[in-house]
Design a protein around this motif. Structure first.
Motif: not given
Length: 106
Positions: A23-24, A27-28, A30-32
């Motif tokens: 999920y994180i 949906n975020f 930036v974490l890629q």
């Protein structure tokens, strides 16, 4: 993180389950930025257990001495340091920048 990414491989080690992690990550965006994340659900171990750090090191095929581990929990820093990683206890962005600068990282 973008500045560091230009010169270093950066990743995360996370104590999480697959449902929350997926999920994180979806949906975020930036974490890629993180390469080859290591999670507790894939390693069947938790920070500060040595196995989770060893798995992260194995993914990058690098020795512990070539790593800086940053975490907001002191016990996780101690776990990483027990393997030979440098550790920084995260207490805020400005403090982190200062510590990375003193290590000649930025």
């Amino acid at each position: 993180a973008q500045t560091l990414k230009r010169n270093y491989r950066i990743s995360i080690i996370s104590n999480t389950d697959a449902l929350h992690y997926n999920y994180i990550m979806q949906n975020f965006a930036v974490l890629q930025i993180f390469d080859h994340p290591t999670t507790s659900f894939e390693t069947h171990s938790l920070k500060p257990e040595k196995a989770i750090y060893n798995q992260a090191l194995k993914k990058f095929n690098i020795p512990p001495g070539a790593c800086i581990f940053i975490d907001d929990k002191e016990e996780n820093i101690v776990g990483a340091q027990s393997l030979g990683m440098a550790g920084i206890h995260f207490v805020g962005a400005e403090d982190l920048k200062q510590k990375l600068s003193s290590m000649n990282v930025i």
